[in-house]
Design an enzyme around this catalytic site. Structure first.
Site, PDB file in Angstrom:
ATOM      1  N   LYS A  79      38.989  38.103  58.278  1.00 42.39           N
ATOM      2  CA  LYS A  79      39.574  37.091  57.406  1.00 42.39           C
ATOM      3  C   LYS A  79      40.262  36.058  58.285  1.00 42.39           C
ATOM      4  CE  LYS A  79      40.266  36.506  52.890  1.00 42.39           C
ATOM      5  NZ  LYS A  79      39.411  36.815  51.750  1.00 42.39           N
ATOM      6  N   GLY A 179      42.535  36.633  31.778  1.00 43.86           N
ATOM      7  CA  GLY A 179      42.060  35.577  32.685  1.00 43.86           C
ATOM      8  C   GLY A 179      40.664  35.104  32.319  1.00 43.86           C
ATOM      9  N   GLY A 181      38.886  32.633  33.809  1.00 46.40           N
ATOM     10  CA  GLY A 181      38.448  31.730  34.870  1.00 46.40           C
ATOM     11  C   GLY A 181      36.948  31.790  35.056  1.00 46.40           C
ATOM     12  N   VAL A 183      35.037  33.873  36.672  1.00 45.62           N
ATOM     13  CA  VAL A 183      34.408  35.186  36.475  1.00 45.62           C
ATOM     14  C   VAL A 183      34.721  35.715  35.065  1.00 45.62           C
ATOM     15  CG1 VAL A 183      34.169  37.535  37.336  1.00 45.62           C
ATOM     16  CG2 VAL A 183      34.630  35.676  38.946  1.00 45.62           C
TER      17      VAL A 183
END
Ligand code: NAD
Length: 362
Positions: A79, A179, A181, A183
């Site tokens: 990352k 949520g 969003g 997805v």
């Protein structure tokens, strides 16, 4: 550019870069490349200190190793983070310097989009390095990962409902989705189309209004979503939502969502388990996006059919985790860690241990 190696136990390589002329202050953490090059997104965040950024990048890099190991992507985990102000510091010069920094790993670290990064920033990076994924389809890249994450989540739901209720009739169940969003929204549309009952919440009123006309969909205030009398609770917004305050409110018998790091602490998986709630480990059920990206980095290039075929395997991955959990008296989260660690150990037996190589060179 000033480069500083930071030795961290259990990580192959952690490097801090500071570039005076562009203002770049960034960290790349390569956790483990036993299974392949380390792939993980680049995050741009207003960290208060380098230490705070380091803690975040280490946690995220290790998470990517486990996610990729379980999803069988042929990738390792890493990352990167850039420390900066969202409003003023997203300059082309900083991202071009970041591109050169990423390039210096010669492909051992491959980047992608994460919080605070969009296509514009990826396009700055790609001017300096080819180790960037998730650009547009027109450029031969794999594009937006979200529809693939949503697809994997639906596939994973089959494994969960079979395990808990002995049925693959997703349409007969009631879902509470937190949520709406990229997805969560796709998943709600799919469940509604199947004829399921879906209760939803989102902090954006505008987002909620978009979903009101869908058959079977009802909106509730954000705080009420945990206590909905449903079969499946789906966290599709934030991390840390499974904790001592929310778990006792749950009436669902399955928790299966796309949000990363849903458990506030590891022990919360045990609390769910003791209450008889089946938890689908987040990094297994939300792996559709990384699986899609992993297809892009193969020498033969991106192919959507290959990606979709691999995403189907999320079902098998979850079945393996639930079987291991039952057999070894573990929670599914503990079993998922066990599966990932076993795959890493097998790879090291086959190919040697890159962590030992990195330690002996330093
Ligand atoms: P998104 O930003 O498109 O959607 C998040 C939604 O959650 C937004 O609509 C936001 O308004 C809503 N939200 C925020 N706080 C909320 C709250 N307290 N209650 C209810 N709603 C709230 O993000 P996304 O791409 O759909 O991803 C959702 C989650 O899944 C994130 O945790 C992300 O890290 C994780 N994830 C996403 C992908 C992917 O491919 N997009 C892959 C793996 C994991």
């Amino acid at each position: 550019m000033k480069i500083r190696q930071v030795p961290v136990d259990g990580y192959e390589q952690v490097v801090v870069a500071e570039d005076e002329s562009s203002g770049l202050h960034a960290i790349v953490a390569i956790h483990d490349t036993s299974l392949g090059p380390a792939l993980g997104g680049l995050r741009f965040w207003d960290y208060q200190s380098e230490q705070e950024a380091l803690t975040d990048v280490l946690r995220l890099a290790q998470g990517m190793t486990y996610k990729s190991a379980c999803a069988d992507t042929g990738l390792g985990g890493g990352k990167a983070v850039i420390i900066g102000d969202q409003e003023t510091d997203k300059t082309e010069a900083r991202f071009r310097a970041m591109g050169r920094f990423i390039d210096s790993f010669e492909g051992r670290y491959i980047t992608a989009e994460d919080v605070g990064i969009g296509i514009r920033e990826l396009e700055w990076l790609v001017q300096e390095t080819r180790y960037v994924t998730g650009l547009s389809r027109q450029s031969g890249s794999s594009g937006n990962p979200s529809p693939f994450t949503a697809r994997g989540l639906i596939r994973g739901l089959f494994a969960c409902t079979e395990e808990k209720f002995g049925t693959s009739h997703l349409d007969r169940l009631h879902y509470a989705v937190q949520g709406l969003g990229q997805v969560g929204g796709d998943v709600v549309r799919c469940l509604s189309m199947l004829g399921a009952t879906v209760t939803v919440s989102d902090i954006s009123d505008e987002r909620c209004q978009e979903f009101v006309p869908l058959p079977g969909v009802e909106v509730v205030p954000c705080d009420d979503i945990y206590a909905v009398d449903c079969d499946v609770f789906m966290p599709c917004a934030l991390g840390g939502v499974l904790n001592e305050k929310t778990i006792p409110m749950l009436k669902a018998q399955i928790v299966a969502g796309c949000a990363n790091n849903q458990l506030l602490r590891d022990e919360h998986s045990r609390e769910l388990h003791e209450r008889g709630i089946l938890y689908a480990p987040d990094f297994i059920i939300n792996a559709g996006g990384i699986i899609n990206v992993s297809v892009e980095v193969r020498p033969e290039g991106y192919n959507e059919r290959t990606a979709l075929r691999k995403i189907e395997n999320i079902y098998n991955g979850l079945r393996e985790v639930f079987d291991t959990a039952r057999r070894e008296n573990l929670t599914p989260a503990e079993a998922a860690d066990r599966v990932a660690e076993q795959r890493l150990m097998d790879a090291r037996k086959r190919n040697g241990n890159p962590l030992m190589d990195a330690t002996s060179k330093s």
